[in-house]
Write a protein that holds these residues in place. Structure first.
Motif, mmCIF file in Angstrom:
data_model
loop_
_atom_site.group_PDB
_atom_site.id
_atom_site.type_symbol
_atom_site.label_atom_id
_atom_site.label_comp_id
_atom_site.label_asym_id
_atom_site.label_seq_id
_atom_site.Cartn_x
_atom_site.Cartn_y
_atom_site.Cartn_z
ATOM 1 N N ASP A 54 -10.963 1.142 -7.717
ATOM 2 C CA ASP A 54 -11.879 0.017 -7.571
ATOM 3 C C ASP A 54 -11.069 -1.281 -7.517
ATOM 4 O OD1 ASP A 54 -13.705 -2.052 -7.873
ATOM 5 O OD2 ASP A 54 -14.901 -1.034 -9.382
ATOM 6 N N GLY A 55 -10.916 -1.821 -6.315
ATOM 7 C CA GLY A 55 -10.092 -3.010 -6.140
ATOM 8 C C GLY A 55 -10.595 -4.214 -6.909
ATOM 9 N N VAL A 56 -11.910 -4.382 -6.994
ATOM 10 C CA VAL A 56 -12.490 -5.522 -7.720
ATOM 11 C C VAL A 56 -12.167 -5.409 -9.211
ATOM 12 C CG1 VAL A 56 -14.632 -6.695 -8.372
ATOM 13 C CG2 VAL A 56 -14.324 -5.844 -6.031
ATOM 14 N N PHE A 57 -12.334 -4.198 -9.763
ATOM 15 C CA PHE A 57 -12.002 -3.978 -11.173
ATOM 16 C C PHE A 57 -10.526 -4.268 -11.438
ATOM 17 C CE2 PHE A 57 -9.911 -0.826 -13.949
ATOM 18 C CZ PHE A 57 -10.321 -1.320 -15.185
ATOM 19 N N LEU A 58 -9.641 -3.744 -10.556
ATOM 20 C CA LEU A 58 -8.212 -3.947 -10.763
ATOM 21 C C LEU A 58 -7.846 -5.420 -10.725
ATOM 22 C CD1 LEU A 58 -6.549 -1.060 -8.705
ATOM 23 C CD2 LEU A 58 -6.700 -1.275 -11.185
ATOM 24 N N LYS A 59 -8.404 -6.160 -9.773
ATOM 25 C CA LYS A 59 -8.104 -7.584 -9.676
ATOM 26 C C LYS A 59 -8.496 -8.311 -10.964
ATOM 27 C CE LYS A 59 -8.936 -11.777 -6.980
ATOM 28 N NZ LYS A 59 -9.700 -12.387 -5.867
ATOM 29 N N GLU A 60 -9.675 -7.977 -11.498
ATOM 30 C CA GLU A 60 -10.122 -8.601 -12.737
ATOM 31 C C GLU A 60 -9.224 -8.199 -13.911
ATOM 32 O OE1 GLU A 60 -14.168 -7.391 -13.126
ATOM 33 O OE2 GLU A 60 -14.910 -8.809 -11.603
ATOM 34 N N ALA A 61 -8.841 -6.912 -13.956
ATOM 35 C CA ALA A 61 -7.986 -6.429 -15.049
ATOM 36 C C ALA A 61 -6.600 -7.056 -14.996
ATOM 37 C CB ALA A 61 -7.878 -4.907 -14.992
ATOM 38 N N PHE A 62 -6.108 -7.294 -13.776
ATOM 39 C CA PHE A 62 -4.763 -7.842 -13.596
ATOM 40 C C PHE A 62 -4.706 -9.358 -13.767
ATOM 41 C CE2 PHE A 62 -3.190 -4.301 -10.463
ATOM 42 C CZ PHE A 62 -3.363 -3.370 -11.469
ATOM 43 N N ASN A 63 -5.851 -10.016 -13.796
ATOM 44 C CA ASN A 63 -5.882 -11.482 -13.806
ATOM 45 C C ASN A 63 -5.070 -12.061 -14.970
ATOM 46 O OD1 ASN A 63 -6.781 -14.064 -12.901
ATOM 47 N ND2 ASN A 63 -8.255 -14.092 -14.595
ATOM 48 N N GLY A 64 -4.114 -12.907 -14.641
ATOM 49 C CA GLY A 64 -3.295 -13.562 -15.652
ATOM 50 C C GLY A 64 -2.115 -12.766 -16.152
ATOM 51 N N ALA A 65 -1.972 -11.518 -15.677
ATOM 52 C CA ALA A 65 -0.871 -10.677 -16.153
ATOM 53 C C ALA A 65 0.448 -11.087 -15.518
ATOM 54 C CB ALA A 65 -1.153 -9.212 -15.845
ATOM 55 N N GLU A 87 -4.292 6.116 -1.472
ATOM 56 C CA GLU A 87 -5.374 5.133 -1.539
ATOM 57 C C GLU A 87 -5.334 4.368 -2.864
ATOM 58 O OE1 GLU A 87 -9.065 7.089 -0.761
ATOM 59 O OE2 GLU A 87 -8.747 7.135 1.424
ATOM 60 N N ALA A 88 -5.052 5.082 -3.957
ATOM 61 C CA ALA A 88 -4.911 4.413 -5.253
ATOM 62 C C ALA A 88 -3.735 3.440 -5.222
ATOM 63 C CB ALA A 88 -4.723 5.443 -6.365
ATOM 64 N N GLY A 89 -2.631 3.844 -4.581
ATOM 65 C CA GLY A 89 -1.476 2.954 -4.449
ATOM 66 C C GLY A 89 -1.800 1.705 -3.651
ATOM 67 N N ASN A 90 -2.571 1.864 -2.594
ATOM 68 C CA ASN A 90 -2.986 0.705 -1.796
ATOM 69 C C ASN A 90 -3.871 -0.244 -2.600
ATOM 70 O OD1 ASN A 90 -1.893 0.727 0.918
ATOM 71 N ND2 ASN A 90 -3.018 2.622 1.259
ATOM 72 N N ALA A 91 -4.785 0.343 -3.413
ATOM 73 C CA ALA A 91 -5.652 -0.490 -4.250
ATOM 74 C C ALA A 91 -4.818 -1.275 -5.260
ATOM 75 C CB ALA A 91 -6.677 0.383 -4.975
ATOM 76 N N PHE A 92 -3.828 -0.631 -5.847
ATOM 77 C CA PHE A 92 -2.929 -1.320 -6.781
ATOM 78 C C PHE A 92 -2.195 -2.454 -6.067
ATOM 79 C CE2 PHE A 92 -3.374 2.122 -9.850
ATOM 80 C CZ PHE A 92 -3.064 1.517 -11.051
#
Length: 291
Positions: A54-65, A87-92
């Motif tokens: 889930d790209g949206v979830f990852l972006k939110e989780a990564f925010n500020g890291a 596909e998971a690698g691309n999302a990351f």
């Protein structure tokens, strides 16, 4: 430093989280299951619950890291495993770029230098290529063959009194313990490196002959033999044991790649160091306790 760990609290994620929390970092652990939330928080880390696809979830989780330990989940379904892994690698990669993370340590593998003929490792090869195009600093942490894979042999030992796979008793195998991976990942995440770097993390290099000797002595079966199966026998044994056909095929291909020498070749022929602390004899005691 704010650091994200993917891979939940598995064999690598849990000791890695402990290392980083003890070093004073602000650690967030990504998990796909809500029931891991309390265990993560008990370690002194924060929990981010969601899917790594889930790209949206990852972006939110990564925010500020500032740094990320990127680990593709080992179970990517019973079908289209390489496709799902990539596909998971691309999302990351997309989320890393959008969150502007400056430091990434990607869990990879021996044999990831090869585009094919290496079973499930082919997916990691493709992810390495994706990450090479990121503007961030990346360490490709290429791990050896996991000691804990040999736990899968316990039913074979108990049922038939043997160990075996589709590679020979004399094969030199770079081995690794998950705790050594966690320690290496912690070191790399805290290094101010630039560009793209490859680090192998290997705990020991042993042959199946040495492996069955160590395990046999530890479980009081000193005559424990290693049998080299044909690819057909190995594949058939896994599918009969209930392993999905695609997964069994990939692991058979990986065994053949080890047998040919090409999966271990880059590490074994280029004088990389053996950095891990947990040797085969140490793991044999863990194996015996599980046995």
């Amino acid at each position: 430093m704010k650091i994200i760990i993917s891979g939940s609290l598995g064999n690598i994620g849990k000791p890695l989280a402990k290392h980083l929390v003890n070093a004073g970092h602000d650690v967030t652990v990504i998990s796909s299951t809500e029931d891991r939330k309390t265990a993560i928080e008990n370690l002194g880390a924060k929990a981010a619950i969601g899917s790594v696809n889930d790209g949206v979830f990852l972006k939110e989780a990564f925010n500020g890291a500032e740094a990320l330990f990127a680990m593709t989940p080992p179970n990517m379904g019973g079908k289209e495993i390489i496709k799902n892994t990539v596909e998971a690698g691309n999302a990351f990669a997309k989320a890393i770029q959008e969150a502007d993370i400056k430091r990434v340590v990607m869990l990879s593998s021996i044999g990831a230098d090869l585009p094919n003929g290496n079973g499930p490792i082919a997916g990691l090869h493709q992810i390495e290529k994706i990450y090479e195009n990121l503007s961030t600093s990346v360490t490709f942490l290429r791990a050896g063959y996991f000691y804990i894979n040999f736990y899968n042999d316990i039913p074979l030992i108990k049922g038939a009194g043997i160990m075996g796979a589709n590679f020979p008793v004399s094969l030199q195998i770079p081995l690794v313990h998950p705790e050594d991976i966690a320690l290496a990942a912690a070191e790399e995440l805290q290094k101010p490196l630039e560009g793209k770097n490859i680090r192998y993390i290997i705990s020991d290099v042993k042959t199946p002959s040495e492996i069955v000797k160590a395990f046999g002595e530890a479980i009081q079966k000193p005559e424990l033999p290693w049998l080299e199966f044909t690819d057909e026998q190995y594949l058939g044994g896994m599918t009969q044991a209930g392993v999905p056909e695609e997964i069994a095929g990939l692991y058979t291909e990986m065994g053949a790649g080890l047998r040919s020498g090409k999966i271990g070749a880059d590490f074994l022929t280029n004088n990389f160091s053996v950095d891990g602390k947990i040797k085969l004899e140490d793991f044999a005691k863990e194996f015996a306790s599980r046995f």
